[in-house]
Design an enzyme around this catalytic site. Sequence first.
Site: not given
Length: 172
Positions: A132, A152
């Site tokens: 997406c 992260c």
Amino acid sequence: MDRRQSLKWLGGLGAFLLPVAASGPSWAGAQATPGSPLSKPKAEWADLLPAASYRVLFEEDTERAGSSPLNQEKRDGTFICAACYLPLFDSSTKYESGTGWPSFWQHLPGAVATKTDFKIFYPRTEYHCARCGGHQGHIFNDGPKPTGKRFCNNGVALQFVARSEKLPELRT
């Protein structure tokens, strides 16, 4: 550095960054993933997601460090994209980085795509859901072996599904 040198330097920097910005994100259609790439208008994503998740995923915001309950998630399972439900990380690759964000040393095959981010004038590798395009976080080279990478991640960009539960169907 005088004013003339400063202007030349800034002009050179702009000439360097313009081709990067004009080329668009490298994640668009970059990798084959389960199902076809998913493209929705931002207004649809805004209706489907909590406001904080929408801001991170589709406006590339960052959540406050230490604010995600996923930092404490230790169960066996899968971390999926909060927008389209594509599996991104296996829990066996999660580790405590001390940064305040969920961190992983490896993503699932074909799950993420990257682009270079110059938002702080220093190049960083930004990664997105390959399906997406939702912004997940940044990759750093200070992670543990075997990859040495630290993915992260913003916690609000993820959902956790315990191994004992069924993964949700990919959003269409």
